[in-house]
Enzyme design. Structure first.
Site, PDB file in Angstrom:
ATOM      1  N   GLU A 219       1.203  -1.168  -0.189  1.00  0.00           N
ATOM      2  CA  GLU A 219      -0.208  -0.391   0.321  1.00  0.00           C
ATOM      3  C   GLU A 219       0.806   1.117   0.232  1.00  0.00           C
ATOM      4  O   GLU A 219       0.073   2.217  -0.564  1.00  0.00           O
ATOM      5  CB  GLU A 219      -0.430  -0.038   1.230  1.00  0.00           C
ATOM      6  CG  GLU A 219      -1.863  -1.348   0.738  1.00  0.00           C
ATOM      7  CD  GLU A 219      -3.042  -1.317   2.320  1.00  0.00           C
ATOM      8  OE1 GLU A 219      -3.644  -0.335   2.127  1.00  0.00           O
ATOM      9  OE2 GLU A 219      -3.189  -2.683   3.076  1.00  0.00           O
ATOM     10  N   HIS A 235       8.829 -26.129   5.185  1.00  0.00           N
ATOM     11  CA  HIS A 235       8.796 -27.062   4.369  1.00  0.00           C
ATOM     12  C   HIS A 235       7.832 -26.838   3.225  1.00  0.00           C
ATOM     13  O   HIS A 235       7.158 -27.762   3.023  1.00  0.00           O
ATOM     14  CB  HIS A 235       7.120 -28.102   4.926  1.00  0.00           C
ATOM     15  CG  HIS A 235       7.695 -28.666   6.602  1.00  0.00           C
ATOM     16  ND1 HIS A 235       8.753 -29.436   7.042  1.00  0.00           N
ATOM     17  CD2 HIS A 235       7.829 -27.340   7.623  1.00  0.00           C
ATOM     18  CE1 HIS A 235       8.155 -29.420   8.235  1.00  0.00           C
ATOM     19  NE2 HIS A 235       8.546 -28.646   8.866  1.00  0.00           N
ATOM     20  N   LYS A 330     -13.758  -0.741  -3.573  1.00  0.00           N
ATOM     21  CA  LYS A 330     -14.482  -0.744  -3.145  1.00  0.00           C
ATOM     22  C   LYS A 330     -15.970  -0.629  -3.650  1.00  0.00           C
ATOM     23  O   LYS A 330     -17.223  -0.621  -3.839  1.00  0.00           O
ATOM     24  CB  LYS A 330     -14.264   0.452  -1.729  1.00  0.00           C
ATOM     25  CG  LYS A 330     -13.167  -0.912  -0.483  1.00  0.00           C
ATOM     26  CD  LYS A 330     -13.318  -0.112   0.192  1.00  0.00           C
ATOM     27  CE  LYS A 330     -12.205  -0.612   1.340  1.00  0.00           C
ATOM     28  NZ  LYS A 330     -11.815   0.062   2.733  1.00  0.00           N
TER      29      LYS A 330
END
Ligand code: F6R
Length: 337
Positions: A219, A235, A330
């Site tokens: 951001e 892993h 949004k």
């Protein structure tokens, strides 16, 4: 943005004192768990608190980044809905569902529809006017104050005091007037100028801190970044460093250490570096938290990451403040619903 980020220590003290002074009634039904709902810069506050208090929290605390709540949420639940703007659709939907479920709802917001929804409930209204990610202390302190007053994790007061002090010292060492040669945030930003940062938490307890670094690079610096956690990454992710050399050399590893890693954890980090990361990465950086308490160590790392992300924005010639893609998405979703 830089000025706001540098005020984190004062924000934390102010937000903590203010939240402690607010009425924070206990739930009528003793809760069996706490669910924190929020998105982005608001959600990370709950993650950080969960990681800080994990060794002594008497109840499970889970963060939900979704409009939908798990089926177990109901009368025995506490739901803490955090949205800095108070206008985030997912958080509002989850808060509405929490109210309907009979859960004890606490809202943390600077206003908006969330404040309206919380009328008659516990509303912790925080200072407005900041980008949500730059309001971390205002979003974090109220939830911490709720736990403090309800006694679910012992007292946090001494840890908050220590964290404020440690952050104040870091602010003097990393401000814009401190030159590159003595400024660790500027140095790290310089090293990350042309690469994708892969931020690794040295232990699972630092996972939210690594995630915060990643999202601040996204951001503020307007760049891609990744995050992962030791020991899990040993892993899977370590194998990814076997990518073609011209790809891997565009990625720099930033390893976050709290200072409380045990010998086994340090061995695992060392082995991962020598087996996979060091020979492939553009560069590898180990960054240590400061202070003795868990909160100070976590927030000192958060602070350094926030500052680094802003200096990286300057180096890349971008404005750290606007987040146009988030705003456009949004608006588009709201307009279509
Ligand atoms: C913007 C930012 C975002 C927002 C997110 C949710 O600075 O950090 O991640 O936090 O879009 O918005 P709020 O926090 O207002 O609910």
């Amino acid at each position: 943005m830089l000025k706001t980020v540098l005020t984190l220590p004062g924000q934390l003290l102010e937000a903590w004192e203010r939240a402690l002074a607010a009425p924070l009634p206990r739930p009528e039904v003793p809760p069996s768990h706490i669910v924190a709902v929020g998105m982005g810069g608001s959600a990370i506050a709950a993650d950080l608190i969960g990681a800080y208090l994990a060794p002594r929290l008497a109840l499970p605390l889970v963060t939900i980044r979704d409009a939908r709540l798990p089926a177990y949420v109901g009368r025995g639940s506490v739901v803490i809905a955090t949205s800095y703007s108070g206008e985030t659709d997912e958080t509002l939907a989850a808060a509405e569902a929490a109210v309907a479920s009979g859960a004890h709802v606490v809202a943390v917001t600077s206003g908006g529809r969330l404040a309206a929804l919380a009328a008659g409930r516990t509303l912790l209204r925080v200072r407005g006017g900041l980008p949500p990610r730059a309001a971390l202390a205002y979003l974090l302190a109220p939830t911490l104050a709720v736990f403090e007053k309800w006694g679910v994790a012992g007292s946090c007061a001494a840890d908050v005091d220590e964290a404020v002090g440690v952050l104040r010292v870091i602010a003097t060492e990393t401000g814009p007037d401190v030159p590159l040669t003595r400024n660790p945030a500027k140095q790290l930003a310089e090293a990350l100028r042309d690469v994708v940062p892969a931020v690794y938490a040295g232990t699972p307890g630092l996972a939210p801190v690594a995630r915060r670094w990643k999202t601040q690079f996204n951001e503020n610096s307007k760049t891609l970044a990744t995050w992962d956690t030791f020991p899990e990454l040993t892993h899977n992710e370590v194998v990814g460093w076997g990518a073609p050399a011209d790809l891997a050399c565009r990625v720099a590893a930033v390893i976050l250490l709290g200072g409380d890693e045990d010998a086994q954890a340090l061995r695992r980090i060392g082995a991962s570096r020598s087996a996979a990361i060091d020979r492939a990465a553009a560069s590898v950086h180990e960054v240590r938290g400061r202070g003795t308490g868990r909160l100070a160590r976590m927030l000192s790392l958060v602070f350094l990451g926030d500052l680094t992300s802003v200096y990286l924005a300057y180096l890349r010639g971008v404005d750290p403040t606007p987040v146009e893609a988030i705003d456009r998405i949004k608006q588009a979703v709201r307009a279509a619903s």
